[in-house]
Design a protein around this motif. Structure first.
Motif, PDB file in Angstrom:
ATOM      1  N   VAL A   1      -8.608 -95.576  30.999  1.00  9.06           N
ATOM      2  CA  VAL A   1      -8.785 -95.627  29.539  1.00  9.06           C
ATOM      3  C   VAL A   1     -10.037 -94.897  29.055  1.00  9.06           C
ATOM      4  CG1 VAL A   1      -9.018 -97.111  27.498  1.00  9.06           C
ATOM      5  CG2 VAL A   1      -7.423 -97.730  29.331  1.00  9.06           C
ATOM      6  N   ILE A   2     -11.175 -95.151  29.689  1.00  7.58           N
ATOM      7  CA  ILE A   2     -12.417 -94.525  29.239  1.00  7.58           C
ATOM      8  C   ILE A   2     -13.038 -93.708  30.360  1.00  7.58           C
ATOM      9  CG2 ILE A   2     -12.950 -96.242  27.481  1.00  7.58           C
ATOM     10  CD1 ILE A   2     -14.824 -97.584  29.481  1.00  7.58           C
ATOM     11  N   THR A   3     -13.794 -92.687  29.992  1.00  5.55           N
ATOM     12  CA  THR A   3     -14.549 -91.921  30.980  1.00  5.55           C
ATOM     13  C   THR A   3     -15.855 -92.650  31.272  1.00  5.55           C
ATOM     14  OG1 THR A   3     -15.661 -90.635  29.258  1.00  5.55           O
ATOM     15  CG2 THR A   3     -13.590 -89.761  30.120  1.00  5.55           C
ATOM     16  N   GLY A   4     -16.438 -92.334  32.410  1.00  8.11           N
ATOM     17  CA  GLY A   4     -17.746 -92.895  32.732  1.00  8.11           C
ATOM     18  C   GLY A   4     -17.746 -94.341  33.173  1.00  8.11           C
ATOM     19  N   CYS A   5     -16.583 -94.876  33.564  1.00  9.43           N
ATOM     20  CA  CYS A   5     -16.528 -96.285  33.980  1.00  9.43           C
ATOM     21  C   CYS A   5     -16.682 -96.441  35.490  1.00  9.43           C
ATOM     22  CB  CYS A   5     -15.229 -96.938  33.511  1.00  9.43           C
ATOM     23  SG  CYS A   5     -13.726 -96.194  34.166  1.00  9.43           S
ATOM     24  N   GLY A   6     -16.868 -95.329  36.214  1.00 11.12           N
ATOM     25  CA  GLY A   6     -17.226 -95.425  37.622  1.00 11.12           C
ATOM     26  C   GLY A   6     -16.089 -95.503  38.614  1.00 11.12           C
ATOM     27  N   ALA A   7     -14.937 -94.912  38.308  1.00  8.98           N
ATOM     28  CA  ALA A   7     -13.819 -94.947  39.250  1.00  8.98           C
ATOM     29  C   ALA A   7     -14.154 -94.192  40.536  1.00  8.98           C
ATOM     30  CB  ALA A   7     -12.563 -94.352  38.602  1.00  8.98           C
ATOM     31  N   THR A   8     -14.698 -92.993  40.401  1.00  9.02           N
ATOM     32  CA  THR A   8     -15.051 -92.212  41.586  1.00  9.02           C
ATOM     33  C   THR A   8     -16.165 -92.892  42.363  1.00  9.02           C
ATOM     34  OG1 THR A   8     -14.528 -90.228  40.293  1.00  9.02           O
ATOM     35  CG2 THR A   8     -15.613 -89.901  42.397  1.00  9.02           C
ATOM     36  N   SER A   9     -17.069 -93.546  41.660  1.00  7.61           N
ATOM     37  CA  SER A   9     -18.162 -94.252  42.337  1.00  7.61           C
ATOM     38  C   SER A   9     -17.635 -95.384  43.207  1.00  7.61           C
ATOM     39  CB  SER A   9     -19.154 -94.799  41.305  1.00  7.61           C
ATOM     40  OG  SER A   9     -19.731 -93.753  40.554  1.00  7.61           O
ATOM     41  N   VAL A  10     -16.598 -96.085  42.734  1.00  6.52           N
ATOM     42  CA  VAL A  10     -15.978 -97.144  43.535  1.00  6.52           C
ATOM     43  C   VAL A  10     -15.425 -96.555  44.827  1.00  6.52           C
ATOM     44  CG1 VAL A  10     -14.044 -98.774  43.678  1.00  6.52           C
ATOM     45  CG2 VAL A  10     -15.432 -98.659  41.602  1.00  6.52           C
ATOM     46  N   ALA A  11     -14.689 -95.442  44.712  1.00 10.21           N
ATOM     47  CA  ALA A  11     -14.068 -94.819  45.879  1.00 10.21           C
ATOM     48  C   ALA A  11     -15.111 -94.282  46.860  1.00 10.21           C
ATOM     49  CB  ALA A  11     -13.136 -93.700  45.433  1.00 10.21           C
ATOM     50  N   LEU A  12     -16.234 -93.803  46.341  1.00  8.85           N
ATOM     51  CA  LEU A  12     -17.263 -93.233  47.209  1.00  8.85           C
ATOM     52  C   LEU A  12     -18.144 -94.288  47.873  1.00  8.85           C
ATOM     53  CD1 LEU A  12     -18.501 -90.158  45.120  1.00  8.85           C
ATOM     54  CD2 LEU A  12     -17.287 -90.092  47.298  1.00  8.85           C
ATOM     55  N   SER A  13     -18.295 -95.437  47.244  1.00  6.81           N
ATOM     56  CA  SER A  13     -19.285 -96.407  47.730  1.00  6.81           C
ATOM     57  C   SER A  13     -18.700 -97.563  48.534  1.00  6.81           C
ATOM     58  CB  SER A  13     -20.088 -96.968  46.551  1.00  6.81           C
ATOM     59  OG  SER A  13     -19.229 -97.582  45.605  1.00  6.81           O
ATOM     60  N   ASN A  14     -17.372 -97.740  48.520  1.00  8.40           N
ATOM     61  CA  ASN A  14     -16.823 -98.863  49.289  1.00  8.40           C
ATOM     62  C   ASN A  14     -16.566 -98.472  50.746  1.00  8.40           C
ATOM     63  OD1 ASN A  14     -14.412 -97.409  49.313  1.00  8.40           O
ATOM     64  ND2 ASN A  14     -13.396 -98.699  47.802  1.00  8.40           N
ATOM     65  N   ASP A  15     -15.943 -99.367  51.511  1.00  9.80           N
ATOM     66  CA  ASP A  15     -15.741 -99.135  52.946  1.00  9.80           C
ATOM     67  C   ASP A  15     -14.379 -98.513  53.270  1.00  9.80           C
ATOM     68  OD1 ASP A  15     -18.235-100.211  53.579  1.00  9.80           O
ATOM     69  OD2 ASP A  15     -17.440-102.261  53.671  1.00  9.80           O
ATOM     70  N   VAL A  16     -13.603 -98.194  52.267  1.00 11.42           N
ATOM     71  CA  VAL A  16     -12.274 -97.605  52.480  1.00 11.42           C
ATOM     72  C   VAL A  16     -12.409 -96.130  52.831  1.00 11.42           C
ATOM     73  CG1 VAL A  16     -10.035 -97.136  51.408  1.00 11.42           C
ATOM     74  CG2 VAL A  16     -11.278 -99.241  50.850  1.00 11.42           C
ATOM     75  N   LYS A  17     -11.594 -95.668  53.768  1.00  9.42           N
ATOM     76  CA  LYS A  17     -11.573 -94.246  54.111  1.00  9.42           C
ATOM     77  C   LYS A  17     -10.843 -93.496  52.989  1.00  9.42           C
ATOM     78  CE  LYS A  17     -11.620 -94.648  59.174  1.00  9.42           C
ATOM     79  NZ  LYS A  17     -12.840 -93.857  59.399  1.00  9.42           N
ATOM     80  N   TYR A  18     -11.546 -92.621  52.284  1.00 11.37           N
ATOM     81  CA  TYR A  18     -10.989 -91.945  51.108  1.00 11.37           C
ATOM     82  C   TYR A  18     -11.008 -90.425  51.250  1.00 11.37           C
ATOM     83  CZ  TYR A  18     -10.022 -95.296  47.330  1.00 11.37           C
ATOM     84  OH  TYR A  18      -9.461 -96.265  46.514  1.00 11.37           O
ATOM     85  N   ILE A  19      -9.901 -89.798  50.878  1.00 12.37           N
ATOM     86  CA  ILE A  19      -9.890 -88.384  50.534  1.00 12.37           C
ATOM     87  C   ILE A  19      -9.804 -88.331  49.026  1.00 12.37           C
ATOM     88  CG2 ILE A  19      -8.707 -86.156  50.701  1.00 12.37           C
ATOM     89  CD1 ILE A  19      -7.735 -88.777  53.128  1.00 12.37           C
ATOM     90  N   ILE A  20     -10.777 -87.699  48.391  1.00  8.63           N
ATOM     91  CA  ILE A  20     -10.804 -87.600  46.930  1.00  8.63           C
ATOM     92  C   ILE A  20     -10.538 -86.151  46.543  1.00  8.63           C
ATOM     93  CG2 ILE A  20     -12.141 -88.003  44.833  1.00  8.63           C
ATOM     94  CD1 ILE A  20     -13.793 -90.033  46.411  1.00  8.63           C
ATOM     95  N   ALA A  21      -9.389 -85.909  45.926  1.00  6.34           N
ATOM     96  CA  ALA A  21      -9.007 -84.560  45.507  1.00  6.34           C
ATOM     97  C   ALA A  21      -9.394 -84.359  44.054  1.00  6.34           C
ATOM     98  CB  ALA A  21      -7.507 -84.348  45.699  1.00  6.34           C
ATOM     99  N   MET A  22     -10.154 -83.303  43.789  1.00  5.70           N
ATOM    100  CA  MET A  22     -10.680 -83.037  42.447  1.00  5.70           C
ATOM    101  C   MET A  22     -10.229 -81.660  41.965  1.00  5.70           C
ATOM    102  SD  MET A  22     -14.558 -84.502  42.880  1.00  5.70           S
ATOM    103  CE  MET A  22     -14.857 -86.275  43.045  1.00  5.70           C
ATOM    104  N   PRO A  23     -10.140 -81.472  40.649  1.00  4.54           N
ATOM    105  CA  PRO A  23      -9.630 -80.196  40.140  1.00  4.54           C
ATOM    106  C   PRO A  23     -10.607 -79.038  40.252  1.00  4.54           C
ATOM    107  CG  PRO A  23     -10.182 -81.668  38.317  1.00  4.54           C
ATOM    108  CD  PRO A  23     -10.307 -82.460  39.563  1.00  4.54           C
ATOM    109  N   TYR A  24     -11.926 -79.307  40.261  1.00  4.69           N
ATOM    110  CA  TYR A  24     -12.903 -78.229  40.190  1.00  4.69           C
ATOM    111  C   TYR A  24     -13.983 -78.366  41.252  1.00  4.69           C
ATOM    112  CZ  TYR A  24     -10.853 -77.769  35.528  1.00  4.69           C
ATOM    113  OH  TYR A  24      -9.977 -77.645  34.481  1.00  4.69           O
TER     114      TYR A  24
END
Length: 453
Positions: A30-53
């Motif tokens: 819904v809103i920008t700046g709410c920290g979705a990417t921060s959750v994925a980067l800071s937790n213990d889950v193995k993540y591949i994060i695909a970004m447009p740029y």
């Protein structure tokens, strides 16, 4: 239409305050700046994060470094040798950040490890799969081809795509939406511009540098060519020097660097060393964090200029709040000339789009016929003349094909304009009107200004 699972955020302002991991599915934050990417980067889950740029990767890598988080970053322009990709085999961290284009390389490399099934895929700014389909179909198709090879995945956006314009392979993904209880209105002061827009922006810049206008200008404009024109106009003004100005654009496009160096400006990194005036092209429209308490957001859209490709007015919700800590975070100044998404009905727009796609099929059929007959030189000449048409693209093998993503992209952009703005289609000079509109839970208040820059 999929039923939407609602997650109540309560009085929280960030996702990390009430969830340890992002839910699987198509997440409308819904809103920008709410920290979705921060959750994925800071937790213990193995993540591949695909970004447009690539610039978004750089921005998040800086955040990860500042927070002592180990990440492996790979973008398509960095893939020069197979060894670079296969370094993933020996990576001991839990976070891999990549571009849409390079997701295939990451996936193939991870499959050679014994822990592939433990990795979760996050597709960040996932609305870009539709929004940029007319410009980057090969990158988009790369995500579509590989995402469901992961057992768990989440597509994250603050500007969800309507079902009827969503890419068909993504329509069945379960939907999740965050319900925020503390949303604030966004005030948009808009100025329909009649003269030379670049000259007007140059005047705006000069007034900020001379402190006639308060605050630091953050100017979002999707054209390096337009920025160069503004800079050339500024060179005629006394007291203007490049120490007052940043230009943030894609480094992967060599033409950008050449154009800017000719007028004496290097490419800056997003969010680094904020200056009195800061220009941003599409590479920084989404996902990037900018810190400037005294920042003012300007959105510039010249509808008469075809080379901008993506009209900035269609992603206004993404730009709002991009300056995270600004005193004017929820205020935007929009300066625009009318564009192709205004003044026509949906049916008229669709007819025009159909005609363009039909013409693309004719172009591709002619090219294929020339290749089949062995007229390679004639075919290549024909190809070059159409490569600026978003309806015609090269596939991974270098063949000319019709861009199947253009229909999703253009129709979604048209619908976005109708949903985001108070639009008049009754022949008035200014098609954006005063008033309020609610889009994805946020109220936008529009007021026309008569400012002359």
């Amino acid at each position: 239409m999929n039923e939407v699972n609602i997650i109540d955020a309560g009085d929280n302002r960030y996702l990390s305050e009430f969830m340890e991991d992002l839910p699987n599915g198509m997440l409308n934050k819904v809103i920008t700046g709410c920290g979705a990417t921060s959750v994925a980067l800071s937790n213990d889950v193995k993540y591949i994060i695909a970004m447009p740029y690539t610039s978004l990767i750089q921005n998040k890598k800086q955040w990860a470094d500042d927070n002592n988080i180990l990440i492996f970053d790979l973008c398509s322009v960095c893939v020069n040798t197979r060894e670079e990709v296969y370094d993933i085999l020996y990576f001991e961290g839990n976070k891999i950040v990549t571009t849409y284009d390079a997701l295939s390389y990451v996936t193939d490399a991870l499959k050679l490890r014994d822990d592939f099934d433990k990795w979760k895929l996050m597709v960040d700014e996932s609305h870009q799969l539709v929004k940029s389909a007319g410009l980057r179909w090969n990158a988009v198709s790369n995500v579509i081809e590989f995402y469901n090879q992961y057992k768990r995945y989440v597509f994250v956006t603050a500007t969800p795509i309507q079902d009827k314009y969503q890419i068909k392979q993504l329509k069945t993904i379960p939907k999740v939406k965050i319900k925020w209880n503390n949303l604030t209105d966004v005030d948009v002061e808009y100025t329909p511009y009649k003269g030379n827009l670049n000259v007007g922006i140059a005047s705006l810049v000069q007034r900020h540098i001379s402190n006639e206008l308060e605050g630091n200008a953050h100017i979002f404009i999707n054209s390096v060519t337009a920025i160069v024109s503004v800079i050339k106009a500024l060179k005629k003004v006394d007291g203007i020097n490049r120490d007052n100005i940043n230009v943030v654009c894609s480094r992967s496009n060599e033409k950008n660097e050449v154009k800017l160096m000719r007028v004496g400006y290097p490419i800056s990194d997003v969010g680094v060393n904020v200056k009195k005036v800061n220009f941003y092209t599409s590479t920084a429209f989404e996902g990037c964090d900018i810190e400037d308490e005294d920042g003012i957001t300007y959105i510039i859209s010249d509808g008469y200029v075809d080379y901008t490709k993506i009209d900035i007015t269609t992603i206004l919700p993404q730009i709002i709040g991009r300056i995270r800590n600004s005193k004017r975070k929820n205020k935007v100044e929009l300066i625009y000339t009318n564009n192709k998404y205004l003044n026509v009905s949906e049916e008229e727009f669709k007819i025009d789009l159909d005609e363009r796609i039909d013409a693309a099929h004719t172009t591709v059929d002619y090219y294929n016929d020339m290749v089949k007959k062995g007229h390679i030189k004639q075919a290549e000449t024909h190809k070059k003349s159409y490569m600026n048409d978003m309806c015609v693209v090269e596939n991974k093998d270098g063949d000319l094909i019709v861009n199947e993503g253009i229909r999703y992209s253009e129709m979604s952009n048209f619908q976005t304009m109708q949903q985001t703005y108070v639009v008049s289609n009754f022949g008035l000079d200014n098609t954006i009107q005063d008033g309020s509109i609610i889009n994805n839970g946020t109220k936008y208040n529009y007021k026309r200004t008569e400012k002359i820059y």
